[in-house]
Write a protein that holds these residues in place. Structure first.
Motif, PDB file in Angstrom:
ATOM      1  N   THR A  16      32.660  34.307  48.799  1.00 18.46           N
ATOM      2  CA  THR A  16      32.350  33.794  47.468  1.00 18.46           C
ATOM      3  C   THR A  16      33.140  34.573  46.419  1.00 18.46           C
ATOM      4  N   ALA A  17      33.171  34.019  45.218  1.00 18.29           N
ATOM      5  CA  ALA A  17      33.818  34.711  44.106  1.00 18.29           C
ATOM      6  C   ALA A  17      33.017  35.955  43.731  1.00 18.29           C
ATOM      7  N   PRO A  18      33.645  36.962  43.093  1.00 21.47           N
ATOM      8  CA  PRO A  18      32.921  38.171  42.678  1.00 21.47           C
ATOM      9  C   PRO A  18      31.761  37.842  41.731  1.00 21.47           C
ATOM     10  N   ASP A  19      30.748  38.693  41.781  1.00 20.73           N
ATOM     11  CA  ASP A  19      29.580  38.556  40.910  1.00 20.73           C
ATOM     12  C   ASP A  19      29.514  39.790  40.015  1.00 20.73           C
ATOM     13  N   ASP A  20      29.680  39.606  38.706  1.00 20.69           N
ATOM     14  CA  ASP A  20      29.719  40.723  37.767  1.00 20.69           C
ATOM     15  C   ASP A  20      28.382  41.440  37.629  1.00 20.69           C
ATOM     16  N   ASN A  21      27.331  40.892  38.205  1.00 16.27           N
ATOM     17  CA  ASN A  21      26.030  41.562  38.180  1.00 16.27           C
ATOM     18  C   ASN A  21      25.977  42.751  39.138  1.00 16.27           C
ATOM     19  N   TYR A  22      27.005  42.868  39.992  1.00 10.38           N
ATOM     20  CA  TYR A  22      27.037  43.950  40.972  1.00 10.38           C
ATOM     21  C   TYR A  22      28.332  44.744  40.803  1.00 10.38           C
ATOM     22  N   ALA A  23      28.269  46.014  41.176  1.00  9.68           N
ATOM     23  CA  ALA A  23      29.459  46.869  41.094  1.00  9.68           C
ATOM     24  C   ALA A  23      30.526  46.389  42.066  1.00  9.68           C
ATOM     25  N   GLU A  24      31.762  46.751  41.796  1.00  8.32           N
ATOM     26  CA  GLU A  24      32.875  46.349  42.666  1.00  8.32           C
ATOM     27  C   GLU A  24      32.704  46.898  44.075  1.00  8.32           C
ATOM     28  N   THR A  25      32.033  48.060  44.183  1.00  5.15           N
ATOM     29  CA  THR A  25      31.846  48.686  45.492  1.00  5.15           C
ATOM     30  C   THR A  25      30.596  48.182  46.215  1.00  5.15           C
ATOM     31  N   HIS A  26      29.758  47.388  45.537  1.00  4.86           N
ATOM     32  CA  HIS A  26      28.564  46.820  46.167  1.00  4.86           C
ATOM     33  C   HIS A  26      28.991  45.837  47.254  1.00  4.86           C
ATOM     34  N   ILE A  27      28.206  45.739  48.319  1.00  2.15           N
ATOM     35  CA  ILE A  27      28.577  44.879  49.443  1.00  2.15           C
ATOM     36  C   ILE A  27      28.743  43.428  49.001  1.00  2.15           C
ATOM     37  N   ARG A  28      28.091  43.030  47.935  1.00  2.27           N
ATOM     38  CA  ARG A  28      28.249  41.655  47.426  1.00  2.27           C
ATOM     39  C   ARG A  28      29.693  41.382  46.996  1.00  2.27           C
TER      40      ARG A  28
END
Length: 263
Positions: free
Chosen positions: A71-83
C-alpha cells in the motif's frame, strides 16, 4: 481429460474425483497451503523448462521497494514503522502475451477441468482470466541475490507452478494467519517481529513440477534471495473471482514495465 492426461499426473491428482477434491480442500483449510509434488508429468515439465529458459531474454526486471501491505505510505505512522517500512523485491517476469497459446501453462490455465477443480477446492463459484493481455499467466525469474520481499497478497488465493527451483536459497517462507484483512486488523507487532527475524517462518518445499495452492491475504510470506548461480523459475496462474477485471495501469507499469489496455 485426454489433453490433460499428457500434462498432469492424474493418477496422483484425479481432478474430477470428489474425494480427492475434498481431501485437498481440507488440507488447504488446515494449513493455508497445499503443495502437490510431481503435478506435471516429466515430459510436460521438460518442455516447460525449455520454454521458460528461452523466454527469459524477454523478462522485465524492476527492483521495487514496498511495504509488506503493498500500500501507499501512511503519514499517521513513522517512516520506520512496519506500516511504512520498505522491503525489497528484485525478481523479474515475462507476461501472458509473450507465452505461447500452445504452452503447457496456457493449456492448463484455460482447461475447464482444471478450473473446475480449483473452484471447488478454493470455494469459488467461478474463476476468470484477467481482462488485460499481460496479467493472467506470468513466468517469474530470480537470479543470484534476487528475492521476493515479505508481503501479504491482495487476492484471497494464489496458484503457482514451480518450473525450476534454485539450488541454494530461493526458499518460500510464510507465517500463516498473521493479520485479518477482512476486519482491518493489521497485526503491526507480529508483522514487525516476523520481518525482524524474531519469529521463525514455516517453509514449503517446492520441487520442479509442483503445484502450490496458497492463501496469502492474511499469511505473511516471501521468497529468500537466490544464493548461487542457479535461476529460480516459477509460473503464476492468476485468476479473478469476477469477469472483466484488468490489473491497474500503475501495477502493470510496476510489474511489467508497460501497459496493455483491457481486451
Amino acid at each position: 481429460m485426454s489433453e490433460l492426461s499428457h500434462l498432469i499426473n492424474l493418477e496422483l491428482y484425479p481432478l474430477d474425483d470428489a474425494n480427492w477434491r475434498a481431501r485437498t480442500k481440507d488440507q488447504l483449510a488446515q494449513h493455508g497451503c497445499v503443495a502437490l509434488a510431481d503435478f506435471l508429468r516429466p515430459d510436460a515439465l521438460a518442455a516447460l523448462q525449455i520454454e521458460a529458459q528461452r523466454g527469459m531474454k524477454h523478462a522485465y526486471f524492476n527492483p521495487q521497494h514496498h511495504n509488506v501491505y503493498l500500500t501507499a505510505p501512511d503519514d499517521n505512522y513513522a517512516e520506520t514503522h512496519i506500516r511504512n517500512r520498505h522491503v525489497l523485491s528484485t525478481k523479474g517476469c515475462i507476461t501472458d502475451d509473450l507465452i505461447s497459446e500452445q504452452s503447457v501453462l496456457k493449456i492448463l490455465y484455460h482447461s475447464a477441468e482444471f478450473k473446475a477443480a480449483l473452484s471447488d477446492i478454493l470455494h469459488e463459484d467461478e474463476l476468470y482470466p484477467y481482462a488485460d493481455s499481460v496479467s493472467s499467466v506470468n513466468i517469474h525469474y530470480a537470479r543470484t541475490g534476487e528475492e521476493l520481499g515479505w508481503h501479504f497478497d491482495n487476492s484471497s488465493f494464489a496458484v503457482t507452478l514451480m518450473i525450476s527451483p534454485a539450488t541454494a536459497g530461493g526458499a518460500f517462507e510464510f507465517v500463516r494467519d498473521v493479520r485479518n484483512a477482512e476486519t482491518g486488523a493489521m497485526a503491526f507487532d507480529a508483522v514487525d517481529d516476523i520481518v525482524s527475524g524474531k519469529i521463525a517462518p514455516s517453509h514449503i518445499s517446492m520441487p520442479a513440477g509442483a503445484l502450490l495452492l496458497f492463501r496469502g491475504r492474511n499469511s505473511l510470506h516471501r521468497v529468500t534471495p537466490v544464493s548461487d548461480d542457479s535461476i529460480r523459475q516459477l509460473a503464476v496462474l492468476a485468476y479473478n473471482q469476477e469477469p472483466g477485471i484488468a490489473l491497474s495501469e500503475t501495477a502493470q507499469m510496476t510489474f511489467y514495465g508497460r501497459v496493455n489496455a483491457p481486451q
